[in-house]
Design a protein around this motif. Structure first.
Motif, PDB file in Angstrom:
ATOM      1  N   ILE A 111      -6.880   3.220  -3.063  1.00 49.09           N
ATOM      2  CA  ILE A 111      -5.532   3.184  -2.517  1.00 49.09           C
ATOM      3  C   ILE A 111      -4.576   2.715  -3.612  1.00 49.09           C
ATOM      4  O   ILE A 111      -4.782   1.646  -4.204  1.00 49.09           O
ATOM      5  CB  ILE A 111      -5.434   2.223  -1.319  1.00 49.09           C
TER       6      ILE A 111
ATOM      7  N   TYR B  55     -14.111   7.314   5.730  1.00 52.14           N
ATOM      8  CA  TYR B  55     -13.750   6.075   5.051  1.00 52.14           C
ATOM      9  C   TYR B  55     -13.962   4.903   6.009  1.00 52.14           C
ATOM     10  O   TYR B  55     -14.093   5.088   7.214  1.00 52.14           O
ATOM     11  CB  TYR B  55     -12.291   6.115   4.585  1.00 52.14           C
TER      12      TYR B  55
ATOM     13  N   HIS C 200     -19.994   4.884   5.116  1.00 51.24           N
ATOM     14  CA  HIS C 200     -18.708   5.419   4.696  1.00 51.24           C
ATOM     15  C   HIS C 200     -18.688   5.541   3.179  1.00 51.24           C
ATOM     16  O   HIS C 200     -19.566   5.029   2.487  1.00 51.24           O
ATOM     17  CB  HIS C 200     -17.570   4.496   5.153  1.00 51.24           C
TER      18      HIS C 200
ATOM     19  N   ASP D 188      -3.762   9.030   4.625  1.00 48.16           N
ATOM     20  CA  ASP D 188      -4.994   9.765   4.353  1.00 48.16           C
ATOM     21  C   ASP D 188      -6.215   8.966   4.803  1.00 48.16           C
ATOM     22  O   ASP D 188      -7.184   9.527   5.338  1.00 48.16           O
ATOM     23  CB  ASP D 188      -5.080  10.076   2.854  1.00 48.16           C
ATOM     24  N   LEU D 189      -6.158   7.633   4.619  1.00 43.20           N
ATOM     25  CA  LEU D 189      -7.243   6.767   5.065  1.00 43.20           C
ATOM     26  C   LEU D 189      -7.416   6.868   6.583  1.00 43.20           C
ATOM     27  O   LEU D 189      -8.531   7.074   7.073  1.00 43.20           O
ATOM     28  CB  LEU D 189      -6.950   5.316   4.658  1.00 43.20           C
TER      29      LEU D 189
ATOM     30  N   SER E 116      -8.747  10.288   7.952  1.00 46.00           N
ATOM     31  CA  SER E 116     -10.166  10.629   7.835  1.00 46.00           C
ATOM     32  C   SER E 116     -10.881  10.516   9.180  1.00 46.00           C
ATOM     33  O   SER E 116     -11.959  11.082   9.369  1.00 46.00           O
ATOM     34  CB  SER E 116     -10.846   9.731   6.800  1.00 46.00           C
TER      35      SER E 116
ATOM     36  N   GLU F  91      -1.278   7.558   0.938  1.00 48.09           N
ATOM     37  CA  GLU F  91      -2.710   7.333   0.819  1.00 48.09           C
ATOM     38  C   GLU F  91      -3.247   6.522   2.006  1.00 48.09           C
ATOM     39  O   GLU F  91      -4.413   6.680   2.401  1.00 48.09           O
ATOM     40  CB  GLU F  91      -3.021   6.643  -0.510  1.00 48.09           C
ATOM     41  N   THR F  92      -2.392   5.672   2.578  1.00 50.71           N
ATOM     42  CA  THR F  92      -2.782   4.974   3.796  1.00 50.71           C
ATOM     43  C   THR F  92      -2.930   5.962   4.950  1.00 50.71           C
ATOM     44  O   THR F  92      -3.871   5.880   5.754  1.00 50.71           O
ATOM     45  CB  THR F  92      -1.751   3.893   4.148  1.00 50.71           C
TER      46      THR F  92
ATOM     47  N   LYS G 214     -12.659   4.401  -0.799  1.00 48.34           N
ATOM     48  CA  LYS G 214     -11.424   5.116  -1.078  1.00 48.34           C
ATOM     49  C   LYS G 214     -10.528   4.260  -1.957  1.00 48.34           C
ATOM     50  O   LYS G 214     -10.381   3.056  -1.731  1.00 48.34           O
ATOM     51  CB  LYS G 214     -10.670   5.451   0.213  1.00 48.34           C
TER      52      LYS G 214
ATOM     53  N   TRP H  79     -11.035   0.388  -1.294  1.00 49.31           N
ATOM     54  CA  TRP H  79     -11.264   0.075   0.122  1.00 49.31           C
ATOM     55  C   TRP H  79     -12.651   0.550   0.537  1.00 49.31           C
ATOM     56  O   TRP H  79     -13.026   1.685   0.292  1.00 49.31           O
ATOM     57  CB  TRP H  79     -10.208   0.765   0.980  1.00 49.31           C
TER      58      TRP H  79
ATOM     59  N   TRP I 114       0.834  -1.205   0.000  1.00 47.28           N
ATOM     60  CA  TRP I 114       0.000   0.000   0.000  1.00 47.28           C
ATOM     61  C   TRP I 114       0.872   1.260   0.000  1.00 47.28           C
ATOM     62  O   TRP I 114       1.923   1.312   0.658  1.00 47.28           O
ATOM     63  CB  TRP I 114      -0.886   0.015   1.238  1.00 47.28           C
TER      64      TRP I 114
END
Length: 459
Positions: A437, A357, A432, A345-346, A349, A342-343, A435, A418, A338
């Motif tokens: 990734i 998410y 949710h 960012d997950l 959230s 971006e992880t 997203k 995801w 991953w």
């Protein structure tokens, strides 16, 4: 007597409706796999780190099913159902037994031990009921005895199993033994003495380092465990709890607990034999993969990376289909790494008022035992990810994936989706948005494999 899985499916309307719905069947005690293990012995970060830096001891005594099969036709039973090569199987050897349905889709895999000339023990989940069903309904001169997992078993297990892994594992083991460590080839087992007790040691490795799994009568379990822990003190040994244990599937590149391929035509009699509260009946699926065809949620032996075990020189259930898979090789197993930003960012959230998410718990972000997430390239689905895990020593999230072969080269950049579209039937899943990734293809196993010996491919 409860209803059969076939009756439950008829009430649900379709296989997808059944396996996607969280109902009484999904709350069955069958899924309480780790209830006899502490979630964390110290903390799951240090327990994970020990696999990579020192020595980790995992207790496998409670969460799997043992099926002991004995009789003149016991080997023929496993040969009829397994894709494996049994030509040189003999007492003291083990193998990763792989069973398919008639269409070549994976029912499940487990570890098969040959204990004596006509005596075997199969350890795992997916293929246990399938083997027992065929034994009871087929023409085999053999008998079976089950040792259930802790979710349904009353009292302690019949045997203990302790897995000792990590770069210092061999040093710990050598100090724990009463005598010398015998020369045991990979995926073979032999007798050793620990704390004055004669037990068995299986040489294998769930991580990238060589390790052993010790097993023997439960009455010796405390003595053996204490001897291992005492020997490991100077190596900063760690016991592994229920939170960390499932994360070792990434280093081992083992796709654990796929949806058993039992919902199609030709499997009705098995579903009538199988209870709705069985392990298979209690499984539910989750993830971003959307399909009304339940077979899209299946794995093949080739897609799961079991192709190295396949022997086409004997007849077994699903042989013709598996032979086509070997020739076509539409999908192969890879690791997905991953993207860290971006992880972040997950996870970020959770602190964002604008975005929600799907909450990724650590170290196992998945929200079902069988979770399938779609992997795309330019918007087109090219693979299915499963077994998503966070590894503390890498500070990153990984998934295993059955990917279209043309996208399997290391370094290929893809997208994993995801979260689930629409409202989930799972009460543990909050509303949710999905997203995307970014993920990068890597080998499976991801880490350098130091376990292998010359006879590894025959295991």
């Amino acid at each position: 007597m409860g209803k059969s899985l076939q009756e439950a499916l008829e009430l649900a309307g379709s296989p997808i409706e059944y396996v996607s719905t969280i109902g009484p069947h999904a709350n069955s005690d069958q899924l309480r796999l780790f209830q006899d293990l502490p979630a964390q012995v110290t903390n799951w970060r240090e327990e994970q780190q020990a696999w990579a830096d020192s020595c980790a001891v995992a207790d496998l005594s409670h969460h799997m099913i043992d099926l002991h099969v004995e009789g003149p036709d016991a080997l023929r039973l496993f040969s009829d159902l397994g894709v494996n090569d049994f030509s040189d199987f003999e007492p003291g050897k083990a193998k990763q037994f792989v069973a398919c349905n008639p269409d070549g889709y994976l029912i499940g895999d487990g570890i098969l031990f040959q204990l004596g000339e006509n005596e075997f023990n199969l350890v795992g989940y997916g293929p246990i009921n399938w083997v027992q069903y065929n034994l009871e309904t087929g023409d085999y001169d053999a008998v079976a005895e089950r040792n259930e997992h802790c979710g349904v078993r009353e009292g302690p297990p019949k045997d203990f199993r302790y897995q000792v892994q990590g770069p210092d594992a061999l040093s710990v083991i050598e100090e724990a033994l009463d005598g010398e460590l015998p020369d045991i080839p990979f995926f073979n087992f032999g007798e050793v003495s620990v704390a004055g007790h004669e037990i068995n040691a299986l040489r294998h490795g769930m991580m990238s380092e060589p390790g052993y799994e010790f097993f023997g009568p439960w009455e010796h379990s405390d003595d053996v465990l204490n001897a291992i822990l005492d020997a490991g003190r100077e190596y900063d040994v760690r016991r592994v709890g229920g939170m960390a244990y499932p994360t070792n599937v990434i280093p081992a590149a083992w796709m654990s607990i796929p949806l058993p391929a039992i919902y199609g035509d030709g499997m009705e009699e098995y579903r009538e034999w199988l209870g709705a509260d069985s392990f298979e009946g209690a499984l539910t699926i989750a993830g971003s993969l959307e399909s009304d065809d339940v077979s899209d949620h299946y794995l093949t032996p080739v897609g799961a990376g079991h192709d190295r075990f396949v022997d086409l020189d004997h007849d077994f259930v699903g042989k013709e289909a598996v032979a086509r898979q070997l020739e076509e090789r539409e999908r192969t197993k890879v690791t997905l790494v991953w993207d860290r930003n971006e992880t972040l960012d997950l996870f970020g959230s959770l602190l964002d008022d604008e975005r929600t998410y799907r909450y990724p718990t650590l170290p196992v972000p998945e929200w079902a035992l069988t979770q399938n997430d779609k992997v795309t390239k330019d918007g087109e689905v090219v693979g299915v990810a499963n077994n998503t895990r966070y590894l503390y020593w890498e500070r990153n999230v990984f998934s295993l994936c059955a990917i279209d072969s043309e996208f399997s080269d290391p370094g290929t950049e893809l997208t994993l989706v995801w979260g689930q579209a629409g409202e989930s039937a799972n009460p543990r899943v909050e509303p949710h948005e999905q997203k995307e990734i970014s993920v990068t293809v890597a080998p499976a196993p991801y880490f350098e494999d130091k376990r292998k010996t010359a006879d590894y491919t025959n295991a």
